[in-house]
Design a protein around this motif. Structure first.
Motif, PDB file in Angstrom:
ATOM      1  N   LEU A   8       5.045 -12.630  -5.717  1.00 12.22           N
ATOM      2  CA  LEU A   8       5.122 -11.173  -5.746  1.00 12.22           C
ATOM      3  C   LEU A   8       3.795 -10.563  -5.342  1.00 12.22           C
ATOM      4  N   PHE A  12       2.393  -4.005  -4.987  1.00 12.19           N
ATOM      5  CA  PHE A  12       3.683  -3.355  -5.221  1.00 12.19           C
ATOM      6  C   PHE A  12       4.106  -3.391  -6.692  1.00 12.19           C
ATOM      7  N   ASP A  13       3.193  -3.783  -7.554  1.00 10.41           N
ATOM      8  CA  ASP A  13       3.469  -3.708  -8.987  1.00 10.41           C
ATOM      9  C   ASP A  13       3.690  -2.267  -9.413  1.00 10.41           C
ATOM     10  N   ASN A  14       3.005  -1.373  -8.710  1.00  5.56           N
ATOM     11  CA  ASN A  14       3.081   0.032  -9.064  1.00  5.56           C
ATOM     12  C   ASN A  14       4.316   0.682  -8.456  1.00  5.56           C
ATOM     13  N   ARG A  15       5.030   1.454  -9.264  1.00  3.97           N
ATOM     14  CA  ARG A  15       6.313   1.977  -8.803  1.00  3.97           C
ATOM     15  C   ARG A  15       6.149   3.040  -7.707  1.00  3.97           C
ATOM     16  N   LEU A  18       5.389   1.149  -4.460  1.00  3.33           N
ATOM     17  CA  LEU A  18       6.633   0.508  -4.016  1.00  3.33           C
ATOM     18  C   LEU A  18       7.588   1.554  -3.444  1.00  3.33           C
TER      19      LEU A  18
END
Lengths: 99, 225
Positions: A8, A12-15, A18
């Protein structure tokens, strides 16, 4: 940047990041206000995440004008496209793994 | 959206649920940012009813004109001009009524679903529909200018169909099939040139009502119950 175990992408952990990428994957060029409207975020918050994505080389910024007003549009880069599809593939692999 | 940061220690199965959630969120954002989904089926039905009323009035106007003509009254160029002006004004009134009603129902649906009415997708849809539509409108007016009325109905149908197919990339996919139907109907009507008004009524009236009903049934019925 990538989590070696899951594949992963940390970016892109952050909404919001993403969300920006999701929108730019299906729209050639989107300006700041449209991104803001679709993601329902504040100016400052969105700006920070856009800078982050740009620093990672995932999006490119085009500063233009409509009349005298500045119109900044954002588009995904080749690297961004690859990072995003890799991320999706990793997500899908995770689901397969869980099942 | 995914809240995996806040729940770093979640179990494997809830991690899987979050991942599924994340993917469905991505899909939803992609869908919502590229298609105008508030288009209401009721808009189509309303536009279709307007078209049928318009076709009925136009038919009466034409009947009156031919009754006069058959009575032996010499048809002057002025008479024909008056007829043309009447029909063009009727067409404009019907178009405006259909657009206003279509706007109202779609605006209402956007508000019910708490979605923005005027956003990126609405602008894209409008631009892609308007471009072939305006070109077609000017084309038809130019035909009337040279008294070439035979191909008015086919041209209306074909250009409108092309406009719908072009715009369907930015809204519900049913619109594309309505577009195909209009194009086919328009091309068929070129072979039945004296039945133009009937084809026009089928294309703008009946097809709108059919597709409007299908779209309402598919996407809105549940919400309104």
């Amino acid at each position: 940047m990538k989590n070696p175990i899951t594949g992963l992408n940390k970016v892109f952990d952050n909404r919001i990041r993403l969300g920006v990428m999701s929108i730019l994957m299906v729209n050639e060029q989107v300006n700041f206000n449209d991104l803001k409207q679709m993601l329902e975020v504040t100016d400052g918050n969105l700006a920070t995440h856009l800078v982050n994505l740009e620093d990672n080389g995932y999006i490119k910024i085009h500063k233009g004008f409509i009349g005298r007003k500045t119109n900044t549009t954002y588009a995904v880069t080749k690297a961004g496209e690859k990072a995003f599809t890799d991320h999706i593939a990793a997500l899908e692999n995770m689901i397969k793994g869980v099942k | 959206m995914s809240e995996q940061n806040q729940h770093g220690h979640s179990t494997t199965s809830s991690r899987g649920a979050e991942t599924l959630q994340e993917i469905s969120d991505i899909k939803r954002i992609m869908e919502r940012s590229s298609r105008f989904i508030s288009l209401s089926g009721l808009s189509g039905i309303a536009a279709g009813v307007c078209a049928l009323v318009g076709a009925y009035v136009a038919n009466n106007i034409l009947k009156d004109y031919y009754v006069e003509l058959n009575r032996g009254a010499a048809s002057t160029y002025e008479d024909f001009t008056v007829l043309k002006i009447k029909l063009v004004i009727l067409a404009i009134v019907i178009l405006l009524a259909a657009l206003i009603l279509a706007f109202v129902f779609t605006w209402r649906r956007a508000r019910q679903n708490h979605l923005p009415f005027w956003d990126l997708t609405a602008r894209k849809l409008l631009w892609n529909v308007l471009l072939p539509l305006i070109a077609g409108g000017l084309f038809v007016l130019a035909m009337l200018q040279y008294d070439e009325w035979h191909f008015v109905a086919p041209a209306c149908l074909v250009f409108y169909g092309l406009a719908l197919v072009n715009g369907s990339k930015y809204t519900l996919s049913d619109v594309r099939y309505l577009g195909y139907s209009e194009i086919i109907l328009g091309l068929i009507s070129t072979q039945f040139i004296h039945a133009g008004l009937y084809f026009w009524a089928i294309g703008f009236g009946v097809l709108h009502i059919i597709y409007g009903t299908i779209m309402w049934w598919k996407y809105e019925r549940v919400n309104s119950q």
